[in-house]
Enzyme design. Structure first.
Site, PDB file in Angstrom:
ATOM      1  N   ASP A   1      26.427  51.174 -56.917  1.00 55.21           N
ATOM      2  CA  ASP A   1      25.540  51.583 -55.821  1.00 55.21           C
ATOM      3  C   ASP A   1      26.263  52.705 -55.079  1.00 55.21           C
ATOM      4  OD1 ASP A   1      23.775  51.916 -53.807  1.00 55.21           O
ATOM      5  OD2 ASP A   1      23.957  49.903 -52.959  1.00 55.21           O
TER       6      ASP A   1
ATOM      7  N   ARG B   1      14.920  61.926 -47.613  1.00 52.46           N
ATOM      8  CA  ARG B   1      15.167  60.489 -47.615  1.00 52.46           C
ATOM      9  C   ARG B   1      14.552  59.888 -48.876  1.00 52.46           C
ATOM     10  NH1 ARG B   1      17.251  59.713 -43.151  1.00 52.46           N
ATOM     11  NH2 ARG B   1      17.653  57.584 -43.753  1.00 52.46           N
TER      12      ARG B   1
ATOM     13  N   GLU C   1       0.428  57.446 -59.453  1.00 51.70           N
ATOM     14  CA  GLU C   1       1.011  56.225 -60.017  1.00 51.70           C
ATOM     15  C   GLU C   1       1.329  56.455 -61.485  1.00 51.70           C
ATOM     16  OE1 GLU C   1      -0.755  52.380 -57.565  1.00 51.70           O
ATOM     17  OE2 GLU C   1      -1.574  52.876 -59.520  1.00 51.70           O
TER      18      GLU C   1
HETATM   19  C1  LIG Z   1      22.561  53.771 -47.700  1.00 47.18           C
HETATM   20  C2  LIG Z   1      22.821  52.726 -48.699  1.00 47.18           C
HETATM   21  C3  LIG Z   1      21.782  51.962 -49.244  1.00 47.18           C
HETATM   22  C4  LIG Z   1      20.358  51.980 -48.747  1.00 47.18           C
HETATM   23  O1  LIG Z   1      19.670  53.132 -48.616  1.00 47.18           O
HETATM   24  P1  LIG Z   1      18.305  53.119 -47.768  1.00 47.18           P
HETATM   25  O2  LIG Z   1      17.703  54.441 -48.159  1.00 47.18           O
HETATM   26  O3  LIG Z   1      18.688  53.034 -46.326  1.00 47.18           O
HETATM   27  O4  LIG Z   1      17.502  51.971 -48.201  1.00 47.18           O
HETATM   28  C5  LIG Z   1      22.089  51.048 -50.233  1.00 47.18           C
HETATM   29  N1  LIG Z   1      23.350  50.876 -50.657  1.00 47.18           N
HETATM   30  C6  LIG Z   1      24.371  51.577 -50.137  1.00 47.18           C
HETATM   31  C7  LIG Z   1      25.762  51.341 -50.671  1.00 47.18           C
HETATM   32  C8  LIG Z   1      24.154  52.519 -49.144  1.00 47.18           C
HETATM   33  O5  LIG Z   1      25.179  53.203 -48.639  1.00 47.18           O
END
Ligand SMILES: *Cc1c(COP(=O)(O)O)cnc(C)c1O
Length: 412
Positions: free
Chosen positions: A205, A240, A61
């Site tokens: 994102d 992941r 942590e």
């Molecule tokens: C894949 C994705 C996520 C989420 O990723 P996880 O690891 O599945 O939580 C968030 N935003 C966008 C645009 C994505 O393509």
């Protein structure tokens, strides 16, 4: 050599044959079918080795140099390596590599910049926005006031004029750009300009294109966005997980939003594996890979269009394609099931026009296997053949098995 090697080395098989059989069957599934899910890839044996390492045992942590637990010397080195490599790879002043997933990274970005109830402008879910972009079933839709922009029903392209108008009318605290289904490059400079006009933060994102960014095959959001969120497991081909990039001005807010605000202990084996993946992504071989991913996606899109599917935006700039199979007599949901029976694994998705569902495909995984444009053209034919005539399924399944066998994802 890898986790799969450990299974074969009988450690797991002897202790837990039931679970070992599941893992071996999954390995067989992955190596005898085509992984066309746009969000998937094959990590390297080195990344798998880091994931299966004793850092999985370590509690850490906090951040390097200031942990709540003892014994973090090696954990600190691993995390510093991951952070430095991410900063260098993407030209960012600051990287946080602790997010457990892409969604956790987005949650932390919101936590760093917003208060509950703030207005956020993002791509609407029917047009390819992610759950974290305001779905009522997700924390984002519950805690923030999301306004959705769309894509043009005809062209499938983001309607930047609409984004600007909505920004002027709603004065959002943040504008989010990024999608789970957008096949074209995003104009980050234009988004920056719109955000600046209304005094909003810009959050990119970039979970999908970040691997292409690493390989120089897509524009980098880092110079434009206040905060960039990403996953490490899509085209980027790491474990992941998630990461966040930002300027040094926001570094402390972002770090505190990840830990202790939204997460506890960092997953150190995953962070070590992220470091390995960032190291791989900085090589000339990865650059070539990223460009081949795009060339393959273009070839696959052209093949699908030639077979009569309606490819959204008429093609792709990235690894990702969405298409409407309706002219072949099926919708996306039926298409997914039929293609799975033929060993072609993909998703169905929303389409910019109407209510019908389409299919979403990506070339990250098949390109890692070493396939090129010739194979993409053949995959398009096989796929369309199965959608046109269900009786083609068995024949296609055999050819898919043969094709996958020629390009094994891992050494035998
Ligand atoms: C894949 C994705 C996520 C989420 O990723 P996880 O690891 O599945 O939580 C968030 N935003 C966008 C645009 C994505 O393509």
């Amino acid at each position: 050599m890898t986790v799969t090697h450990a299974i074969e080395a009988d450690i797991l098989r002897r202790q837990d044959p039931q679970l070992a059989d599941v893992l071996l069957a999954e390995r067989a599934r992955q190596s005898t079918t085509l992984q066309l899910i746009a969000a998937e890839n094959f990590t390297s044996p080195a990344v798998l080795a880091a994931l299966g390492s004793p850092l999985a045992n370590k509690y850490a942590e906090g951040y390097p140099g200031s942990r709540y637990h003892g014994g973090c010397e090696m954990a600190d080195i691993a995390e510093r390596l991951a952070v430095e490599r991410a900063e260098l790879l993407f030209g960012a002043e600051h990287a946080n590599v602790q997010s457990h997933s892409g969604s956790s990274a987005v949650l932390a970005a919101y936590a760093a910049l917003l208060r509950p109830g703030d207005t956020v402008l993002a791509l609407g879910l029917p047009y390819g926005g992610h759950l974290t972009h305001g779905s009522p079933a997700n924390f984002s839709g519950r805690w923030f006031d999301f306004v959705g922009y769309g894509v043009d029903a005809e062209t499938g392209l983001i309607d930047y004029d609409q984004v600007r108008t909505l920004a002027r009318n709603h004065r959002p605290k943040a504008v989010v750009c990024g999608s789970i289904a957008y096949p074209r490059h995003i104009d980050y400079a234009l988004f920056r300009d719109i955000a600046d006009e209304v005094g909003a933060y810009l959050i990119a994102d970039a979970a999908h294109p970040m691997g292409l960014v690493a390989g120089g095959a897509a524009p980098n959001p880092v110079p434009y966005a206040d905060v960039v969120c990403a996953t490490t497991h899509k085209v980027l081909r790491g474990p992941r997980g998630g990461m966040i990039l930002c300027g040094s001005d926001l570094a402390e807010r972002v770090d505190r939003a990840v830990f202790p605000f939204t997460q506890g202990g960092a997953q150190m084996h995953t962070i070590a594996a992220k470091a390995v993946a960032f190291g791989e992504a900085a090589t000339p071989a990865f650059k070539a890979y990223a460009h081949q991913v795009v060339a393959n996606a273009r070839a696959l899109a052209a093949g699908l269009a030639a077979e009569g599917l309606v490819v959204t935006t008429g093609g792709t700039d990235t690894h990702l394609i969405t298409a409407d199979p309706a002219p072949l007599g099926v919708d996306g949901r039926d298409a997914r099931g039929r293609l799975a029976a033929a060993g072609m694994v993909l998703d169905c998705c929303a389409l910019p026009h109407g209510d019908a569902r389409g299919v979403r495909l990506g070339t990250g995984a098949v390109t890692t296997q070493g396939m090129g444009e010739t194979e993409m053209a053949r995959i398009a034919q096989l796929l369309a053949g199965v959608l046109r005539e269900e009786t083609e399924t068995q024949k296609a399944r055999e050819e898919v098995r043969e094709l996958a066998g020629r390009f094994p994802p891992y050494p035998a």
